[in-house]
Design a protein around this motif. Structure first.
Motif, PDB file in Angstrom:
ATOM      1  N   ILE A 191     -16.925 -26.307 -16.234  1.00  0.00           N
ATOM      2  CA  ILE A 191     -15.760 -25.481 -16.600  1.00  0.00           C
ATOM      3  C   ILE A 191     -15.726 -25.148 -18.095  1.00  0.00           C
ATOM      4  CG2 ILE A 191     -14.356 -26.293 -14.675  1.00  0.00           C
ATOM      5  CD1 ILE A 191     -12.958 -28.193 -16.522  1.00  0.00           C
ATOM      6  N   LEU A 192     -16.575 -25.806 -18.881  1.00  0.00           N
ATOM      7  CA  LEU A 192     -16.649 -25.454 -20.303  1.00  0.00           C
ATOM      8  C   LEU A 192     -17.730 -24.419 -20.580  1.00  0.00           C
ATOM      9  CD1 LEU A 192     -16.154 -28.873 -22.133  1.00  0.00           C
ATOM     10  CD2 LEU A 192     -14.477 -27.078 -21.659  1.00  0.00           C
ATOM     11  N   PHE A 193     -18.466 -24.021 -19.532  1.00  0.00           N
ATOM     12  CA  PHE A 193     -19.539 -23.045 -19.716  1.00  0.00           C
ATOM     13  C   PHE A 193     -19.490 -21.899 -18.716  1.00  0.00           C
ATOM     14  CE2 PHE A 193     -21.208 -26.882 -21.674  1.00  0.00           C
ATOM     15  CZ  PHE A 193     -21.781 -26.409 -22.840  1.00  0.00           C
ATOM     16  N   ASP A 194     -18.599 -21.964 -17.732  1.00  0.00           N
ATOM     17  CA  ASP A 194     -18.640 -20.953 -16.672  1.00  0.00           C
ATOM     18  C   ASP A 194     -18.023 -19.626 -17.127  1.00  0.00           C
ATOM     19  OD1 ASP A 194     -15.902 -21.329 -16.604  1.00  0.00           O
ATOM     20  OD2 ASP A 194     -15.915 -22.531 -14.775  1.00  0.00           O
ATOM     21  N   GLU A 195     -18.032 -18.653 -16.226  1.00  0.00           N
ATOM     22  CA  GLU A 195     -17.558 -17.309 -16.551  1.00  0.00           C
ATOM     23  C   GLU A 195     -16.064 -17.279 -16.864  1.00  0.00           C
ATOM     24  OE1 GLU A 195     -19.184 -14.750 -17.148  1.00  0.00           O
ATOM     25  OE2 GLU A 195     -21.174 -15.119 -16.338  1.00  0.00           O
ATOM     26  N   LYS A 196     -15.308 -18.138 -16.192  1.00  0.00           N
ATOM     27  CA  LYS A 196     -13.866 -18.184 -16.465  1.00  0.00           C
ATOM     28  C   LYS A 196     -13.613 -18.598 -17.911  1.00  0.00           C
ATOM     29  CE  LYS A 196      -9.538 -20.420 -15.062  1.00  0.00           C
ATOM     30  NZ  LYS A 196      -9.185 -20.773 -16.461  1.00  0.00           N
ATOM     31  N   TYR A 197     -14.306 -19.644 -18.353  1.00  0.00           N
ATOM     32  CA  TYR A 197     -14.129 -20.112 -19.728  1.00  0.00           C
ATOM     33  C   TYR A 197     -14.565 -19.037 -20.722  1.00  0.00           C
ATOM     34  CZ  TYR A 197     -14.225 -23.176 -23.807  1.00  0.00           C
ATOM     35  OH  TYR A 197     -14.000 -23.733 -25.033  1.00  0.00           O
TER      36      TYR A 197
ATOM     37  N   ALA B  65     -24.293 -18.643 -24.748  1.00  0.00           N
ATOM     38  CA  ALA B  65     -24.982 -18.000 -23.627  1.00  0.00           C
ATOM     39  C   ALA B  65     -26.233 -18.786 -23.219  1.00  0.00           C
ATOM     40  CB  ALA B  65     -25.352 -16.565 -23.988  1.00  0.00           C
ATOM     41  N   SER B  66     -27.016 -19.236 -24.203  1.00  0.00           N
ATOM     42  CA  SER B  66     -28.235 -19.983 -23.874  1.00  0.00           C
ATOM     43  C   SER B  66     -27.904 -21.316 -23.210  1.00  0.00           C
ATOM     44  CB  SER B  66     -29.064 -20.216 -25.144  1.00  0.00           C
ATOM     45  OG  SER B  66     -28.343 -20.975 -26.097  1.00  0.00           O
ATOM     46  N   ARG B  67     -26.886 -22.001 -23.689  1.00  0.00           N
ATOM     47  CA  ARG B  67     -26.504 -23.286 -23.097  1.00  0.00           C
ATOM     48  C   ARG B  67     -25.972 -23.114 -21.678  1.00  0.00           C
ATOM     49  NH1 ARG B  67     -23.356 -25.728 -28.426  1.00  0.00           N
ATOM     50  NH2 ARG B  67     -25.242 -26.151 -29.660  1.00  0.00           N
ATOM     51  N   GLU B  68     -25.228 -22.024 -21.484  1.00  0.00           N
ATOM     52  CA  GLU B  68     -24.687 -21.768 -20.150  1.00  0.00           C
ATOM     53  C   GLU B  68     -25.810 -21.488 -19.158  1.00  0.00           C
ATOM     54  OE1 GLU B  68     -21.511 -18.668 -18.038  1.00  0.00           O
ATOM     55  OE2 GLU B  68     -21.622 -18.844 -20.214  1.00  0.00           O
ATOM     56  N   PHE B  69     -26.825 -20.737 -19.574  1.00  0.00           N
ATOM     57  CA  PHE B  69     -27.941 -20.454 -18.676  1.00  0.00           C
ATOM     58  C   PHE B  69     -28.760 -21.710 -18.402  1.00  0.00           C
ATOM     59  CE2 PHE B  69     -32.479 -19.481 -18.203  1.00  0.00           C
ATOM     60  CZ  PHE B  69     -32.431 -18.806 -16.989  1.00  0.00           C
ATOM     61  N   VAL B  70     -29.041 -22.498 -19.432  1.00  0.00           N
ATOM     62  CA  VAL B  70     -29.859 -23.713 -19.273  1.00  0.00           C
ATOM     63  C   VAL B  70     -29.176 -24.706 -18.350  1.00  0.00           C
ATOM     64  CG1 VAL B  70     -30.744 -25.738 -20.487  1.00  0.00           C
ATOM     65  CG2 VAL B  70     -31.091 -23.464 -21.447  1.00  0.00           C
ATOM     66  N   GLN B  71     -27.860 -24.867 -18.503  1.00  0.00           N
ATOM     67  CA  GLN B  71     -27.154 -25.866 -17.706  1.00  0.00           C
ATOM     68  C   GLN B  71     -26.895 -25.421 -16.275  1.00  0.00           C
ATOM     69  OE1 GLN B  71     -23.613 -27.399 -19.812  1.00  0.00           O
ATOM     70  NE2 GLN B  71     -24.820 -29.258 -19.911  1.00  0.00           N
ATOM     71  N   PHE B  72     -26.579 -24.115 -16.104  1.00  0.00           N
ATOM     72  CA  PHE B  72     -26.110 -23.688 -14.787  1.00  0.00           C
ATOM     73  C   PHE B  72     -26.891 -22.529 -14.187  1.00  0.00           C
ATOM     74  CE2 PHE B  72     -22.499 -25.282 -17.288  1.00  0.00           C
ATOM     75  CZ  PHE B  72     -22.232 -26.422 -16.572  1.00  0.00           C
ATOM     76  N   GLY B  73     -27.897 -22.030 -14.911  1.00  0.00           N
ATOM     77  CA  GLY B  73     -28.689 -20.938 -14.372  1.00  0.00           C
ATOM     78  C   GLY B  73     -27.934 -19.643 -14.205  1.00  0.00           C
ATOM     79  N   ASN B  74     -26.884 -19.454 -15.000  1.00  0.00           N
ATOM     80  CA  ASN B  74     -26.051 -18.253 -14.894  1.00  0.00           C
ATOM     81  C   ASN B  74     -26.804 -17.052 -15.470  1.00  0.00           C
ATOM     82  OD1 ASN B  74     -24.125 -16.247 -15.005  1.00  0.00           O
ATOM     83  ND2 ASN B  74     -22.510 -17.567 -15.812  1.00  0.00           N
TER      84      ASN B  74
END
Length: 270
Positions: A73-79, A202-211
């Motif tokens: 929830i600290l990296f998703d699209e809503k946040y 953006a890079s952390r969000e992709f690495v953690q969740f593959g977004n």
């Protein structure tokens, strides 16, 4: 944003089995997604299913799942969307504040320039009057050493006042130029920091969740040349050698960070 952070903190404490009494700030914190001020529609966004619902439900989940939700929830699209809304409102506030301050400064400067110009006219007329009187007295042969001394002293005083007014005008313009330079420098620094933050998030969000949205957001920002444009504007501000060196070192360090981010994304996608 604040609510998401507090939910994440509370779930992190629960997932690690920590004593909640030692975390008084969030011990009594409860939440319900139905009470969100800005409900988020996941229809057009990447959804990994890791969202908070209610405190009763989420605190009863297995610790591993609580940890996953806390990180998500600290990296998703809503946040990201909520954070973007905050940035937009803050930028709008700064814009309105800056425009108001600019108007006030311009009004104050206009008054200063008006009074300086008026003073120039007054002292100029006085100087002209003294010169005319001196010429008339000399032509009419009414001149005396005492009168000549008085008139010359008055002329010197007025000339000094005019010189001081000229110096004041020059100093005022120089201070205005320095203030404008400092403001522009601060704006560019903030803009560069925001661009760096966007890449990191953006890079952390992709690495953690593959977004994949985060992946494209990262590369869109990088390909836009935004960072290079900011750097060019900073170079154009007339930097000293030391300032130029520090800016170059900062840019090199940022390139190392970008390389690390890209390596992490390659490994995450491998």
């Amino acid at each position: 944003v604040e609510k998401s952070i507090e939910v994440a903190l509370r779930l992190a404490v629960a997932s690690h089995g920590l004593d909640i009494t030692e975390y008084r700030e969030i011990a009594g914190f409860t939440w319900d997604v139905a009470e969100d001020l800005h409900p988020f529609d996941w229809t057009d966004y990447y959804d990994n299913g890791l969202h908070y619902t209610t405190s009763e439900h989420d605190l009863a989940l297995p610790p591993d799942l609580q940890g996953l939700i806390a990180r998500s929830i600290l990296f998703d699209e809503k946040y990201h969307t909520d954070e973007g809304r905050v940035r937009t409102e803050v930028h709008e506030f700064e814009r309105l504040l800056e425009e108001r301050k600019d108007r006030e400064v311009e009004a104050a400067l206009s008054q200063v320039h008006f009074f300086i110009a008026l003073s120039f006219v007054v002292y100029g007329l006085l100087l002209a009057c003294f010169l005319i009187v001196l010429l008339l007295v000399k032509r009419l042969r009414l001149i005396s050493k005492k009168l000549t001394l008085i008139l010359l002293s008055a002329i010197v005083v007025v000339a000094i006042e005019l010189a001081l007014l000229g110096s004041t005008t020059v100093l005022n313009e120089e201070q205005q130029s320095r203030a404008s330079w400092k403001l522009q420098s601060w704006k560019l620094t903030v803009e560069a920091s925001q661009a760096d933050h966007l890449l990191q998030a953006a890079s952390r969000e992709f690495v953690q969740f593959g977004n994949m949205r985060a992946y494209h957001r990262y590369w869109d920002e990088l390909r836009s040349g935004h960072a290079d444009q900011i750097l060019e504007k900073q170079y154009a501000m007339g930097l000293t050698d030391d300032e130029h060196h520090l800016l170059e070192e900062s840019h090199k360090a940022m390139k190392d960070v970008i390389l690390t981010e890209e390596i992490a994304m390659v490994l995450a996608a491998w």
